[in-house]
Scaffold this active site. Structure first.
Site, mmCIF file in Angstrom:
data_model
loop_
_atom_site.group_PDB
_atom_site.id
_atom_site.type_symbol
_atom_site.label_atom_id
_atom_site.label_comp_id
_atom_site.label_asym_id
_atom_site.label_seq_id
_atom_site.Cartn_x
_atom_site.Cartn_y
_atom_site.Cartn_z
ATOM 1 C CE LYS A 173 63.240 13.512 69.332
ATOM 2 N NZ LYS A 173 64.257 14.459 69.856
ATOM 3 C CB SER B 197 66.539 14.918 66.745
ATOM 4 O OG SER B 197 66.283 15.023 68.131
ATOM 5 C CB SER C 137 66.661 17.756 69.640
ATOM 6 O OG SER C 137 67.770 17.303 68.915
#
Lengths: 487, 100
Positions: free
Chosen positions: A77, A152, A176
Site C-alpha cells: 500500500k 482505504s 481499511s
C-alpha cells in the site's frame, strides 16, 4: 503465473524445485499486472527494474528452502514508505516523494527476500472507504468494475483478488484492510494494536493505525503476519509480547470454541443478503463444534462518532507536518511564509483530507474540546469495556465486516455521513486495539460478502484457527472473478 | 448546534487551510451534518468515566542514552522543494510585496 492455482506453500515449492525461476515468476507477475490493471487501476507505481534485479540475484544464490517468502512478489500500500521507491499516500502533496528510509515492515520483508512489485492505490492518506479519494486514479472492484474496491486499502485488495499478486500489505485505522478484503472476497487481517511496527507508515490516527496482510487464503495471511510482527525500537507503541507462529496449529479443529455474536451486528442497517450469509456462517461454525451465543455491545452504535472525532483529531495533528517546507508540494505564487503553508496545503490536500483536518481541529479547539474530543475519548473507554466483558466468557466475536456488499463507484462520494456509517462494524475494533479478520463468506448478485472475526488483544492465533476451519469447510475462497481469466 | 460559515473560516485559519466562498459554503453544510452526527454522543452518560487515548499497556518506553550516527545531511535534503548552500530556502516571514 496463475496465482489462483497457488498458495505460498505450493509456490515456494515450485521455486525451490526450480520448476520456475524467481525471474520468470517476477516477469509473469508484471505481465499479468500490466494486462489486468488496465481495467482495475490497482497500482500507482511499479518497481519493475529493481524487482528484476532482486530476482536475478536470488536465482543466482538459490532460493532458501527454509524461507517460505523467498522470491515472492508482493504489493505494498502506498502509505508505507519504501526507500528510493516513490511513496505518495495517493496525495498530490507527496506526488514526487522519494523516501530516504524503509518502513520497518519493509526491512523485515527484505530480510525474508520478498520482492516488492509496486505500490497500490488508496484513499488519500488512508482516509476513506472506497479508494475514490485517491488524487490519482479510481481503482475498481475485482468482481465488478462498476463497483468500488472498498478502502482505504482498495488497491491492495483488488490486486490480490484479481490474481495480480498472491499477497499485499495494507493498513487499517477504521476498517481499511477488512472492508476492502470483504468487498473483494479475500482474507484481510488487522493485527492487535502494537503487534506490527508503525514506523514508516505515514501517520493518520496514531492510536489506531496498524499494518496487516491481505491474501487469498488464511494460512498465507498468517505466514506474512509472521514476517512483519514484533517489537521495534523505532515505534515505542510496538509491543514486547512474544510473537507466536500464526500458521501453526491450523488444523481445522475448533471444537469447544466459544463464539459471541453481538446482536447490534445483525440489527437494522445490515442488508438482508449480508445477514443471510452471516447466518449461514454461524451454522457452519456450529457444525464445526463451536458454541455460538448472542451478546450485546451496547456502545458499539457510538463507534462511528467516537472514531470520527478521535481519528480526525489525531489526523489534524499528524498532518501538520505537510507544510511545503521540507518535502512535498510547495505552492509557487506566495508572498510570505504563511502563504507557503496555507497555499501548499489548500492546493494539494483533497476534500476528504480537508474535512478531517477541519473536524479534528474543531474538536480540539478551545471551547469544543470537552464536548467533543474528551467526550469521545470517554465513550471510547465504554466501547473497550463492552469488549472486555464479552472476552471474559468468549474466545471470539463474529459478525459481518460491512453492512452491504460493494457499492457503486460515485454512489456515496458526496455524502460523507453515509460513507462514514459504512465503517460501523469495523471501527470499534480499532478503538479497542483488537485484532480482526475479514474472510469470504458468500456471494450476493456476484459480489462477495465478508465475515468478520474479532479476537481479544494479542490473540491472533484464535482468529487464524477459526478462519482456517471456516475456510476449509467452505469453498467461497476458491471462486475466481472474471478478470482472473477463468470461469 | 449549527456551525456557521464564520466558524468554519476560523477553524480553517487554525488548520492553515483556505477556502473559496463556494468551497466554504459546501464545507459548512458538510461540517454541519458531521457535527450533528457526532453530537449523538451527548446522550451517553460518561460521569466518572476516564478517557482512553491509547490502547497499549506500555508505560514509558526507555532506552539507553547512547549517541548514534544521525541521517546523512545530503540525504535529508533529497525531498526539499527549494534549497541553497545546503539550507532549506523559504520566502521571508514578512510580506515581500511591501503591502502591510
Amino acid at each position: 503465473m496463475d496465482y489462483f492455482k497457488q498458495d505460498l506453500t505450493s509456490l515456494h515449492e515450485l521455486l525451490v524445485k526450480k520448476e520456475i525461476s524467481v525471474t520468470e515468476l517476477v516477469k509473469e507477475t508484471f505481465a499479468t499486472i500490466k494486462q489486468r490493471d488496465q481495467k482495475l487501476a490497482a497500482f500507482l507505481t511499479l518497481n519493475e527494474q529493481t524487482a528484476l534485479e532482486q530476482a536475478a540475484l536470488l536465482d543466482q544464490n538459490g532460493v532458501d528452502p527454509e524461507n517460505i517468502l523467498a522470491g515472492i512478489p508482493l504489493a505494498i500500500k502506498d502509505n508505507i514508505v519504501t526507500k528510493d521507491l516513490r511513496t505518495t499516500a495517493a496525495s498530490k502533496i507527496l506526488e514526487n516523494f522519494q523516501p530516504i528510509y524503509n518502513a520497518t515492515v519493509m526491512d523485515k520483508l527484505a530480510v525474508k527476500q520478498v520482492i516488492t512489485v509496486g505500490k497500490t492505490n488508496l484513499d488519500e492518506f488512508a482516509m476513506g472507504g472506497s479508494t475514490e479519494n485517491s488524487a490519482f486514479k479510481i481503482t475498481k472492484n475485482a468482481w465488478d468494475q462498476t463497483k468500488v474496491p472498498g478502502g482505504s486499502s482498495g488497491g491492495s485488495a483488488a490486486a490480490v483478488a484479481s490474481g495480480e499478486v498472491i499477497g499485499a500489505l495494507g493498513s487499517d485505522t477504521g476498517g481499511s484492510i477488512r472492508q476492502p478484503a470483504a468487498f473483494n472476497g479475500i482474507v484481510g487481517v488487522k493485527p492487535t494494536y502494537g503487534r506490527v511496527s508503525r514506523f514508516g507508515l505515514i501517520a493518520f490516527a496514531s492510536s489506531m493505525d496498524q499494518i496487516g496482510p491481505l491474501t487469498r487464503t488464511v494460512k498465507d495471511n498468517a505466514l506474512i503476519l509472521n514476517a512483519i510482527s514484533g517489537v521495534d525500537p523505532h515505534d515505542a507503541t510496538s509491543s514486547t509480547q512474544s510473537v507466536p507462529d500464526f500458521a501453526a496449529g491450523l488444523d481445522g479443529d475448533i471444537k469447544g470454541m466459544r463464539i459471541a455474536v453481538p446482536k447490534e451486528y445483525l440489527g437494522k442497517g445490515i442488508a438482508a443478503d449480508v445477514r443471510e450469509a452471516i447466518q449461514n456462517a454461524i451454522n457452519t461454525f456450529e457444525k464445526l463444534g463451536a458454541s455460538v451465543a448472542e451478546v450485546s455491545l451496547p456502545h458499539s452504535k457510538y463507534g462511528v462518532p467516537v472514531y470520527y472525532i478521535i481519528a480526525s483529531s489525531e489526523a489534524s495533528s499528524n498532518l501538520q507536518r505537510f507544510d511545503g517546507i521540507r518535502y512535498g508540494y510547495r505552492a509557487q505564487d506566495v508572498k510570505n511564509l504563511e502563504d507557503v503553508y496555507v497555499k501548499s496545503r489548500s492546493k494539494a490536500f483533497g476534500d476528504e483530507v480537508k474535512r478531517r483536518i477541519m473536524l479534528g481541529t474543531f474538536s480540539l479547539s478551545a471551547g469544543t474540546y470537552d464536548a467533543f474530543f474528551k467526550k469521545a475519548a470517554q465513550v471510547r473507554t465504554l466501547i473497550c469495556r463492552d469488549f472486555a466483558k464479552v472476552y471474559r466468557d468468549y474466545d471470539l466475536i463474529l459478525g459481518p465486516t460491512a453492512p452491504t456488499t460493494a457499492f457503486g463507484i460515485g454512489e456515496d462520494i458526496d455524502d460523507p455521513v453515509t460513507m462514514y456509517m459504512n465503517d460501523i462494524l469495523t471501527i470499534p475494533v480499532n478503538l479497542a486495539g483488537l485484532p480482526g479478520m475479514s474472510l469470504p463468506a458468500g456471494f450476493s448478485n456476484g459480489l462477495p460478502v465478508g465475515l468478520q472475526l474479532i479476537a481479544n488483544q494479542f490473540d491472533e492465533q484464535t482468529l487464524y484457527r477459526a478462519g482456517y476451519a471456516f475456510e476449509q469447510a467452505t469453498d467461497f475462497h476458491k471462486q475466481v472473478p472474471a478478470i482472473g481469466g477463468q470461469n | 448546534m449549527a456551525i456557521t460559515a464564520d466558524e468554519v473560516k476560523h477553524v480553517a485559519g487554525l488548520a492553515k487551510l483556505a477556502f473559496t466562498d463556494q468551497q466554504l459554503q459546501k464545507f459548512t453544510g458538510q461540517m454541519d451534518e458531521i457535527i450533528k452526527m457526532v453530537q449523538q454522543l451527548s446522550e451517553v452518560d460518561t460521569t466518572d468515566v476516564p478517557v482512553t487515548t491509547h490502547v497499549t499497556d506500555a508505560k514509558n518506553v526507555m532506552r539507553a542514552d547512547v549517541a548514534e550516527k544521525g541521517t546523512d545531511r545530503e540525504l535529508l535534503m533529497k525531498n526539499v522543494p527549494d534549497s541553497q548552500d545546503g539550507y532549506i530556502k523559504v520566502p521571508a516571514i514578512i510580506d515581500e510585496s511591501g503591502e502591510a
